[in-house]
Design a protein around this motif. Sequence first.
Motif, mmCIF file in Angstrom:
data_model
loop_
_atom_site.group_PDB
_atom_site.id
_atom_site.type_symbol
_atom_site.label_atom_id
_atom_site.label_comp_id
_atom_site.label_asym_id
_atom_site.label_seq_id
_atom_site.Cartn_x
_atom_site.Cartn_y
_atom_site.Cartn_z
ATOM 1 N N CYS B 26 0.833 -1.208 0.000
ATOM 2 C CA CYS B 26 0.000 0.000 0.000
ATOM 3 C C CYS B 26 0.863 1.252 0.000
ATOM 4 O O CYS B 26 0.409 2.327 -0.371
ATOM 5 N N GLY B 27 2.106 1.107 0.449
ATOM 6 C CA GLY B 27 3.011 2.249 0.428
ATOM 7 C C GLY B 27 2.850 3.225 1.577
ATOM 8 O O GLY B 27 3.434 4.308 1.568
ATOM 9 N N LYS B 28 2.082 2.843 2.593
ATOM 10 C CA LYS B 28 1.898 3.779 3.707
ATOM 11 C C LYS B 28 3.217 4.029 4.438
ATOM 12 O O LYS B 28 3.491 5.136 4.896
ATOM 13 N N CYS B 29 4.070 2.978 4.520
ATOM 14 C CA CYS B 29 5.371 3.131 5.182
ATOM 15 C C CYS B 29 6.187 4.208 4.488
ATOM 16 O O CYS B 29 6.744 5.100 5.136
ATOM 17 N N SER B 30 6.221 4.142 3.158
ATOM 18 C CA SER B 30 7.006 5.120 2.415
ATOM 19 C C SER B 30 6.338 6.489 2.422
ATOM 20 O O SER B 30 7.006 7.513 2.324
ATOM 21 N N GLY C 461 -1.189 4.484 -3.883
ATOM 22 C CA GLY C 461 -0.319 4.624 -2.716
ATOM 23 C C GLY C 461 -1.128 5.090 -1.533
ATOM 24 O O GLY C 461 -2.320 5.393 -1.673
ATOM 25 N N MET C 462 -0.507 5.104 -0.372
ATOM 26 C CA MET C 462 -1.229 5.514 0.820
ATOM 27 C C MET C 462 -0.612 6.765 1.420
ATOM 28 O O MET C 462 0.556 7.070 1.205
ATOM 29 N N SER C 478 2.636 8.279 -0.492
ATOM 30 C CA SER C 478 3.405 7.592 -1.534
ATOM 31 C C SER C 478 2.692 7.673 -2.864
ATOM 32 O O SER C 478 1.481 7.477 -2.918
ATOM 33 N N ASP C 479 3.438 7.910 -3.914
ATOM 34 C CA ASP C 479 2.934 7.681 -5.263
ATOM 35 C C ASP C 479 3.762 6.518 -5.792
ATOM 36 O O ASP C 479 4.892 6.693 -6.235
ATOM 37 N N LEU C 480 3.207 5.317 -5.705
ATOM 38 C CA LEU C 480 3.997 4.128 -6.013
ATOM 39 C C LEU C 480 4.297 4.001 -7.500
ATOM 40 O O LEU C 480 5.326 3.443 -7.879
ATOM 41 N N GLN C 485 7.629 10.346 -3.123
ATOM 42 C CA GLN C 485 6.792 10.759 -1.999
ATOM 43 C C GLN C 485 6.195 12.098 -2.398
ATOM 44 O O GLN C 485 6.927 13.000 -2.808
ATOM 45 N N ILE C 486 4.863 12.188 -2.304
ATOM 46 C CA ILE C 486 4.282 13.447 -2.758
ATOM 47 C C ILE C 486 3.690 14.231 -1.605
ATOM 48 O O ILE C 486 3.316 13.668 -0.571
ATOM 49 N N HIS C 487 3.618 15.515 -1.806
ATOM 50 C CA HIS C 487 3.144 16.444 -0.778
ATOM 51 C C HIS C 487 2.056 17.309 -1.393
ATOM 52 O O HIS C 487 2.279 17.942 -2.413
ATOM 53 N N ILE C 488 0.879 17.305 -0.785
ATOM 54 C CA ILE C 488 -0.230 18.093 -1.313
ATOM 55 C C ILE C 488 -0.747 19.003 -0.216
ATOM 56 O O ILE C 488 -0.975 18.554 0.913
ATOM 57 N N ASN C 489 -0.904 20.258 -0.534
ATOM 58 C CA ASN C 489 -1.540 21.175 0.414
ATOM 59 C C ASN C 489 -3.030 21.188 0.108
ATOM 60 O O ASN C 489 -3.464 21.754 -0.887
#
Lengths: 284, 130, 663
Positions: B26-30, C461-462, C478-480, C485-489
């Motif tokens: 799920c990628g929650k860790c990353s 991603g989560m 995450s954007d797998l 790693q993405i950041h959204i305001n």
Amino acid sequence: MWLFDEIVKFHITELEGQVNHMKYSYYPGCTLKTKAKELDRYGRLSAAKLGAELEEIENWQCCGAVYPQAEDEIATKLSAVRTLDAAKQKDQELVTLCSACHHVLKRVNDDMKNNEYVRTRANNYLKLDVPYEGETSVIHYLEMLRDRIGFDTLKAAVVNPLKGVKIAAYYGCLLLRPSGVMAFDDPENPTIIEDFIKAIGATPIKYSQRNECCGGYIAMEDKGAAQKRVDVILSSAKNAGADLIITACPLCMYNLDANATESVLPVKYFTELLADALGVKEED
Amino acid sequence: MSLTNTVTAEDLIRISGVDPSKCMQCGKCSGACPSYDEMEYHPHQFVAMVRKGQIEKLMASDAIYQCLSCFACLERCPRNVEPAKLIEAVRVAVIRQQGMNHMTANDIPEKLDEKLPQQAIVSAMRKYSK
Amino acid sequence: MQRIGVFVCWCGSNIAATVDVKAVAEAAKHEPGVVFSTDYQYMCSENGQAMIREAIKEHRLTGVVICSCSPRMHEATFRKTAVSAGLNPYMVEIANIREQCSWIHKDMAEGTEKAIILARAAIAKVHLNAPLVAGTSPVTKRALVIGGGIAGIQTALDIADAGFEVDIVEKAPTIGGRMAQLDKTFPTLDCSACILTPKMVDAAQHEKINIISYAELDSLSGFVGNFTAKIRKKARFIDETKCTGCGICTEKCPSRKGLNDFNMGLNTRGAVYIPFAQAIPNVAVIDSAQCIHFRTGKCGLCEKNCSAGAIKFDQKDEILEREYGAIVVATGFKPIDASAFNEYAYSDSPDVVTSLEFERIMNAAGPTKGKLVRPSDGKHPHEIVFIQCVGSRCTEDATKGKPYCSKICCMYTAKHAMLVREKYPDVKVHVFYIDARTPGKNFDEFYRRAVEQYDVDYIKGMVGKVSVEQDHLHVQGSDLINNEQIHINADMVVLATAIEPDPTARALGTMLTASMDTNDFFTEAHPKLRPVESPTAGVFLSGVAQGPKDIPETVAQAGAAAAKVIGLLCKNELTCNPCVAHANEALCNGCSQCERVCPYGAITYEDKEVRSPEFRGIKRIAVVNGAICQGCGACTVTCPSGAMDLKGFSNSQIMAEVDAICR
């Protein structure tokens, strides 16, 4: 699931607390004897004022600073077991101040209680008179304030309430995670340091980064990485309106202080503010 | 380098106590990782690559020294996979090999500054060397 | 001496691959009383059954042992076969050599040895079997439906349309349930209220349906066809027969601090309130914990303003006792508490909401009259992040969450994303997802429409953390696919929280002796072949109480449960299980221990005249009501004097089996 464990643990420690009520074994750790003397000194002065006697463990050794996560690591856990057993011999709860020491001791204690592999091998090495099986209750100084002394009692003992001071609590990682073992507070929404801040008469400032990592030992490897972490934390606290940030960890203190580049906030150990509020700071 | 001749996925699973098959990617860790941008491989990739036996790449990567052991990945994982333990197992597998200490006592003096606490030195030595 | 026939089934290769069936049939031949023994590929087939019938007649069999699958599977089949050949059905015994033998063994020698032992035990038992005759019990032709959401309403309507009386017991002041709270429904986007409220009205107006709202089941006794329920009708402090639903009291009430449950606590209501405009019954209710009159003895503004004189401050809870032939559980669900997932800052910001809260925000009858605004400051949001699987698909050993997929979230999140983009094209919408699960008619097309036509940004991603910063929510995830790693305001974050059974389900399950899984969903009698029946006879399942499902599935299951109920209520009488307990009058000393352990209340005591060598005179003796007894055997093992015994499973029969096994 972890909540249930926590409730059980709480009840167990509640009962154990009755046994040896206001006398505790105390483990300062290396840094509190050198770079973090204030954390130690103000902690002891304040405890004395609150009627809690901290008896330093004799001939204690370094806890190892990090908890060895590998399942086959035994030797690196032994010094922690010695400390835990020393507290057991005195039938006292073990109080720590440094977040890292607390983390290591609590987790090794959990291994000794619940991990048969570690328990058997550690005891084979140590050859104690009676094998150590996780009997000691390990609590952080803040837990002592909350669960043993009580924040209401603390509040009543305050002589210099820090009125109007807006303080951001910095928890970091080691006190909270993994919550299943640390059972210290809600890992995503902790309140213990905020409650402490209220008890000494100041105003807690809640901000999002209070439980995110300061970079820890990465400062030794990659200063830039630590600076990035610290900037995120401090700007979040500052934007939320904090005048001051407090911590229980010497390494967090170092990073927040020495590795701030963009935002800067004064950083103090929580025990210093405690001593100030209790009016024992000047007596030193 | 012949690292994978000696270290297998099974070794890492044994050392870490992690079961990578529990992961649902799920990628929650990353998503939680504060060191993400510093790491060549990210927490979920450690889990996936151990599962696929791609050990050599992980052992050769600097990512193993960038993990902060903050346990955010471990705490927030919905499947209790505990990626931090797996990353530590890879690091341990590397530094336990002859001459593979990432940091030695000789490196310390130049890193010292006036305020640096003992805790930082002990932690770094524990994390980066045998 | 019985004349016993033994029939060993191969079950294709299910048994024959691990058990030497010929050896079993041969070994059985040498057991006392066995006059015929054979094996066959499929004993349950028409040919197999014919073989049994012929053998019974030809060899004048008085007892039959079938070595085959579990009695749960085919005991009824073989009993019928025996009956058609003129044998009492209770002279048939099954030796389970499939589930308890061939399926769990790998070694042929071991499996065969065990199968022979199991056959031997069954043969030993048949020697002591006696013909049993089943009695009958009448059927109360009325059904009880617990829960008045769409599941309960649909079940009740279908049963009532078949001509049977139905009571709906609903714990809230109105029926309608969760569906009444929804804005639009996927994948057609029709308005939820528009399709639900006609059904609510149909239920209310149906002459066979009796809605008992603001009520809960207090206790239940009896058995299939003959349940007696005590229903607690909670005091609503309003005379339902007088209240016209005009709503004047709700406007006059000066206490405005009650959280509006219907709007998920997003706004407040008075102490006297009607949950929503289309509520059924359209009758007010007083929240006594909030009401000023109850707290101080003063106020009474509602009473003064009620022209119908419907306010009744002295109303008390009322217990109704009703009899039913069948019970349907339709208790539904609630979203889990999102504050357990505070890495998403649910407790820290009003702008982080659950999907059900978002439904209310988007609904024209909701707290914002359907206008999409940030709860914190009422401003128009420009960027919204949806997070799926919040609390679903977590392992049992994780710190929190549920192990199952909640099933409906992928679709309603696509719906929310689409509705936002449709109404407010300026709003950017992101959806973090693990898998987009869309198996349903027109479901995947619906989801793709959100992506392709409405340009919803789906990110595989989560989210690891939502940070509340000064004027926005910082979403880090995450954007797998892009390996970053993405950041959204964002201005708002919507959490697709897992659903869990209603908290009342656990206690209800105990009361009904209906089994539940570890997540408190009711268990079906068979996961594939009996999906709407509970293993407890006469108890049926409808809707999410049994497992996560969407509205069309719920309605389908409601209809299926109704069909099962109708099938039961059509019967005038039910055949009882003759394997019931009975007390040996000579041994019973009326100690009452059996009565205390009986879970069905089947045992009473009578003073009887006894004439035996040891005792002569009036004695208190246990009497078992054979219609209520379920043959569980609790009394037989409790009885200190050995007076209680179970027909068909007598102590001597069981000991004979044990002896045969140990031989």
